[in-house]
Design a protein around this motif. Structure first.
Motif, PDB file in Angstrom:
ATOM      1  N   PHE A   1       0.834  -1.206   0.000  1.00 24.18           N
ATOM      2  CA  PHE A   1       0.000   0.000   0.000  1.00 24.18           C
ATOM      3  C   PHE A   1       0.867   1.254   0.000  1.00 24.18           C
ATOM      4  CE2 PHE A   1      -2.293   3.358   2.266  1.00 24.18           C
ATOM      5  CZ  PHE A   1      -3.392   3.494   1.428  1.00 24.18           C
ATOM      6  N   ARG A   2       1.875   1.299   0.870  1.00 31.85           N
ATOM      7  CA  ARG A   2       2.773   2.459   0.923  1.00 31.85           C
ATOM      8  C   ARG A   2       3.509   2.653  -0.401  1.00 31.85           C
ATOM      9  NH1 ARG A   2       4.914   4.075   6.518  1.00 31.85           N
ATOM     10  NH2 ARG A   2       3.341   3.231   7.896  1.00 31.85           N
ATOM     11  N   LEU A   3       3.962   1.572  -0.996  1.00 31.13           N
ATOM     12  CA  LEU A   3       4.648   1.650  -2.285  1.00 31.13           C
ATOM     13  C   LEU A   3       3.703   2.164  -3.368  1.00 31.13           C
ATOM     14  CD1 LEU A   3       7.222   1.115  -3.899  1.00 31.13           C
ATOM     15  CD2 LEU A   3       6.402  -1.199  -4.292  1.00 31.13           C
ATOM     16  N   ALA A   4       2.471   1.701  -3.366  1.00 34.61           N
ATOM     17  CA  ALA A   4       1.483   2.159  -4.354  1.00 34.61           C
ATOM     18  C   ALA A   4       1.181   3.637  -4.187  1.00 34.61           C
ATOM     19  CB  ALA A   4       0.206   1.327  -4.237  1.00 34.61           C
ATOM     20  N   VAL A   5       1.041   4.101  -2.955  1.00 34.49           N
ATOM     21  CA  VAL A   5       0.779   5.521  -2.699  1.00 34.49           C
ATOM     22  C   VAL A   5       1.971   6.361  -3.148  1.00 34.49           C
ATOM     23  CG1 VAL A   5       0.467   7.236  -0.856  1.00 34.49           C
ATOM     24  CG2 VAL A   5      -0.881   5.141  -0.854  1.00 34.49           C
ATOM     25  N   TYR A   6       3.181   5.912  -2.840  1.00 34.32           N
ATOM     26  CA  TYR A   6       4.386   6.632  -3.263  1.00 34.32           C
ATOM     27  C   TYR A   6       4.473   6.692  -4.783  1.00 34.32           C
ATOM     28  CZ  TYR A   6       9.212   7.779  -4.236  1.00 34.32           C
ATOM     29  OH  TYR A   6      10.342   8.362  -4.745  1.00 34.32           O
TER      30      TYR A   6
ATOM     31  N   TYR B   1       2.041   6.452  -7.008  1.00 38.06           N
ATOM     32  CA  TYR B   1       0.995   7.334  -7.518  1.00 38.06           C
ATOM     33  C   TYR B   1       1.386   8.796  -7.318  1.00 38.06           C
ATOM     34  CZ  TYR B   1      -3.323   9.896  -8.021  1.00 38.06           C
ATOM     35  OH  TYR B   1      -4.260  10.812  -8.422  1.00 38.06           O
ATOM     36  N   ASP B   2       1.851   9.133  -6.122  1.00 36.43           N
ATOM     37  CA  ASP B   2       2.243  10.504  -5.813  1.00 36.43           C
ATOM     38  C   ASP B   2       3.383  10.963  -6.717  1.00 36.43           C
ATOM     39  OD1 ASP B   2       2.084  12.900  -4.217  1.00 36.43           O
ATOM     40  OD2 ASP B   2       3.929  12.257  -3.208  1.00 36.43           O
ATOM     41  N   PHE B   3       4.376  10.120  -6.914  1.00 37.58           N
ATOM     42  CA  PHE B   3       5.514  10.455  -7.776  1.00 37.58           C
ATOM     43  C   PHE B   3       5.036  10.655  -9.211  1.00 37.58           C
ATOM     44  CE2 PHE B   3       9.249   9.536 -10.375  1.00 37.58           C
ATOM     45  CZ  PHE B   3      10.197  10.335  -9.752  1.00 37.58           C
ATOM     46  N   GLY B   4       4.213   9.758  -9.710  1.00 38.00           N
ATOM     47  CA  GLY B   4       3.684   9.888 -11.068  1.00 38.00           C
ATOM     48  C   GLY B   4       2.850  11.145 -11.236  1.00 38.00           C
ATOM     49  N   TYR B   5       2.056  11.470 -10.231  1.00 38.31           N
ATOM     50  CA  TYR B   5       1.248  12.693 -10.288  1.00 38.31           C
ATOM     51  C   TYR B   5       2.148  13.916 -10.388  1.00 38.31           C
ATOM     52  CZ  TYR B   5      -1.924  16.425  -9.063  1.00 38.31           C
ATOM     53  OH  TYR B   5      -2.645  17.600  -9.079  1.00 38.31           O
ATOM     54  N   LYS B   6       3.209  13.954  -9.567  1.00 37.51           N
ATOM     55  CA  LYS B   6       4.129  15.094  -9.599  1.00 37.51           C
ATOM     56  C   LYS B   6       4.829  15.210 -10.956  1.00 37.51           C
ATOM     57  CE  LYS B   6       5.144  15.138  -4.655  1.00 37.51           C
ATOM     58  NZ  LYS B   6       6.158  14.844  -3.632  1.00 37.51           N
ATOM     59  N   VAL B   7       5.188  14.084 -11.551  1.00 31.56           N
ATOM     60  CA  VAL B   7       5.867  14.109 -12.844  1.00 31.56           C
ATOM     61  C   VAL B   7       4.956  14.695 -13.921  1.00 31.56           C
ATOM     62  CG1 VAL B   7       6.763  12.647 -14.723  1.00 31.56           C
ATOM     63  CG2 VAL B   7       7.482  12.239 -12.358  1.00 31.56           C
ATOM     64  N   PHE B   8       3.702  14.294 -13.931  1.00 31.55           N
ATOM     65  CA  PHE B   8       2.817  14.702 -15.020  1.00 31.55           C
ATOM     66  C   PHE B   8       1.977  15.940 -14.715  1.00 31.55           C
ATOM     67  CE2 PHE B   8       3.759  10.239 -15.908  1.00 31.55           C
ATOM     68  CZ  PHE B   8       4.293  10.384 -17.179  1.00 31.55           C
ATOM     69  N   ALA B   9       1.888  16.352 -13.448  1.00 32.13           N
ATOM     70  CA  ALA B   9       1.104  17.551 -13.114  1.00 32.13           C
ATOM     71  C   ALA B   9       1.868  18.819 -13.479  1.00 32.13           C
ATOM     72  CB  ALA B   9       0.741  17.565 -11.634  1.00 32.13           C
ATOM     73  N   ASP B  10       3.181  18.826 -13.300  1.00 37.19           N
ATOM     74  CA  ASP B  10       4.052  19.937 -13.673  1.00 37.19           C
ATOM     75  C   ASP B  10       3.564  21.259 -13.085  1.00 37.19           C
ATOM     76  OD1 ASP B  10       6.305  21.019 -14.786  1.00 37.19           O
ATOM     77  OD2 ASP B  10       5.444  21.280 -16.769  1.00 37.19           O
TER      78      ASP B  10
END
Length: 128
Positions: free
Chosen positions: A28-33, A35-44
């Motif tokens: 769960f922690r890995l999945a949240v991390y 998702y958060d990392f991917g969001y930061k990469v693509f949210a810009d």
């Protein structure tokens, strides 16, 4: 079934449940991390809203994009150097960062910083 076998079975079950809980928690922690990392990469999203503050950045010849990302993080232009590095690797500006002195703002997103760090405006002026 005697009491020792019964307690042994209960202990084994408790241990299995504890191990399953630890594994589920880690996943769960890995999945949240992730998702958060991917969001930061693509949210810009820029570090600050509004005008922001201007920061001078010096890029030397031979610096890698990872080193430049760390400089940007240290100067407060990006929140996470790893996110900027991945954004650069996935962009059209991959391996095109040029040495020089640049004025960047905390109100710029990564795409805007990459355009400046790659001297895109200068190249467009030369093409005209």
């Amino acid at each position: 079934m005697n009491i020792k076998q019964f307690l042994g079975a209960i202990s084994a079950t408790i241990i299995k449940i504890a191990i399953a809980a630890v594994v589920i928690s880690a996943v769960f922690r890995l999945a949240v991390y992730a998702y958060d990392f991917g969001y930061k990469v693509f949210a810009d999203v820029p570090v600050s809203e509004g005008e922001g503050r201007i920061v001078n950045v010096v890029v030397s010849a031979g610096q890698t994009s990872r080193e430049i990302a760390k400089i940007l993080e240290q100067k407060g232009l990006v929140e996470d150097a790893n996110v900027f590095y991945i954004q650069e690797r996935l962009s059209d500006y991959k391996d095109k960062l040029k040495p020089g002195t640049y004025e960047l703002s905390t109100a710029m997103n990564s795409q805007q910083m990459l355009e400046i760090l790659c001297d895109v405006e200068e190249e467009n002026e030369e093409d005209s």
